[in-house]
Design a protein around this motif. Structure first.
Motif, PDB file in Angstrom:
ATOM      1  N   LYS A  78      -3.291   7.326 -12.032  1.00 49.04           N
ATOM      2  CA  LYS A  78      -3.637   7.517 -10.975  1.00 49.04           C
ATOM      3  C   LYS A  78      -4.325   8.130 -10.015  1.00 49.04           C
ATOM      4  CE  LYS A  78       1.229   5.740  -9.518  1.00 49.04           C
ATOM      5  NZ  LYS A  78       2.691   6.591  -8.931  1.00 49.04           N
ATOM      6  N   GLU A  79      -4.097   9.372 -10.606  1.00 53.59           N
ATOM      7  CA  GLU A  79      -5.072  10.592 -10.152  1.00 53.59           C
ATOM      8  C   GLU A  79      -6.569   9.785 -10.240  1.00 53.59           C
ATOM      9  OE1 GLU A  79      -5.993  14.980 -11.868  1.00 53.59           O
ATOM     10  OE2 GLU A  79      -3.732  14.735 -10.438  1.00 53.59           O
ATOM     11  N   LYS A  81      -7.542   6.472  -9.911  1.00 53.96           N
ATOM     12  CA  LYS A  81      -7.958   5.902  -8.641  1.00 53.96           C
ATOM     13  C   LYS A  81      -8.167   6.644  -7.306  1.00 53.96           C
ATOM     14  CE  LYS A  81      -5.332   1.696 -10.337  1.00 53.96           C
ATOM     15  NZ  LYS A  81      -4.642   0.631 -10.129  1.00 53.96           N
ATOM     16  N   LYS A  82      -7.486   7.834  -7.512  1.00 53.71           N
ATOM     17  CA  LYS A  82      -7.987   7.590  -5.718  1.00 53.71           C
ATOM     18  C   LYS A  82      -8.620   9.125  -6.405  1.00 53.71           C
ATOM     19  CE  LYS A  82      -2.764   9.779  -5.206  1.00 53.71           C
ATOM     20  NZ  LYS A  82      -1.763  10.630  -5.078  1.00 53.71           N
ATOM     21  N   LYS A  83      -9.333   9.326  -7.008  1.00 55.43           N
ATOM     22  CA  LYS A  83     -10.766   9.840  -7.136  1.00 55.43           C
ATOM     23  C   LYS A  83     -11.897   8.850  -6.945  1.00 55.43           C
ATOM     24  CE  LYS A  83     -10.304  14.188  -9.819  1.00 55.43           C
ATOM     25  NZ  LYS A  83     -10.563  15.017 -10.551  1.00 55.43           N
ATOM     26  N   LYS A  84     -11.619   7.707  -6.939  1.00 53.49           N
ATOM     27  CA  LYS A  84     -12.950   6.751  -7.085  1.00 53.49           C
ATOM     28  C   LYS A  84     -12.723   5.926  -6.180  1.00 53.49           C
ATOM     29  CE  LYS A  84     -13.003   4.650 -11.865  1.00 53.49           C
ATOM     30  NZ  LYS A  84     -12.550   3.442 -12.635  1.00 53.49           N
ATOM     31  N   LYS A  85     -11.373   6.361  -5.287  1.00 54.83           N
ATOM     32  CA  LYS A  85     -11.720   5.773  -3.940  1.00 54.83           C
ATOM     33  C   LYS A  85     -12.392   7.015  -2.223  1.00 54.83           C
ATOM     34  CE  LYS A  85      -7.623   2.676  -3.505  1.00 54.83           C
ATOM     35  NZ  LYS A  85      -6.177   2.622  -3.229  1.00 54.83           N
TER      36      LYS A  85
END
Length: 85
Positions: A78-79, A81-85
């Motif tokens: 999840k973390e 994924k957040k960094k990719k956004k």
């Protein structure tokens, strides 16, 4: 004291975050070695007790790393994924 705070936070969060399994395991075995070498070299009960308590705290962290392995993997995904956004 620091290890107990970390273990408590892991228990509350239900994952170990970025805690390294290899590092925690090495710390545990290092403390165990310190208990035996302190016993052999000094025989000082206070020193041995200190390293024994540290070994126990590291053992708890090792247990948490393996107990929360799957939850930690999900948290890190999840973390990421957040960094990719």
């Amino acid at each position: 004291m620091g290890k107990s705070i970390q273990a408590y936070k892991n228990w509350i969060n239900k994952h170990t975050g970025h805690l390294s399994a290899i590092m925690v395991t090495c710390l545990f075995f290092g403390c165990i070695a310190r208990v035996f070498t302190s016993y052999q070299e000094t025989g000082d009960p206070l020193l041995i007790f200190t390293y024994a308590i540290s070994s126990l705290a590291n053992f708890i962290l090792v247990g948490q790393v393996f107990y929360y392995w799957n939850q930690t993997s999900r948290f890190l995904a999840k973390e990421a994924k957040k960094k990719k956004k």
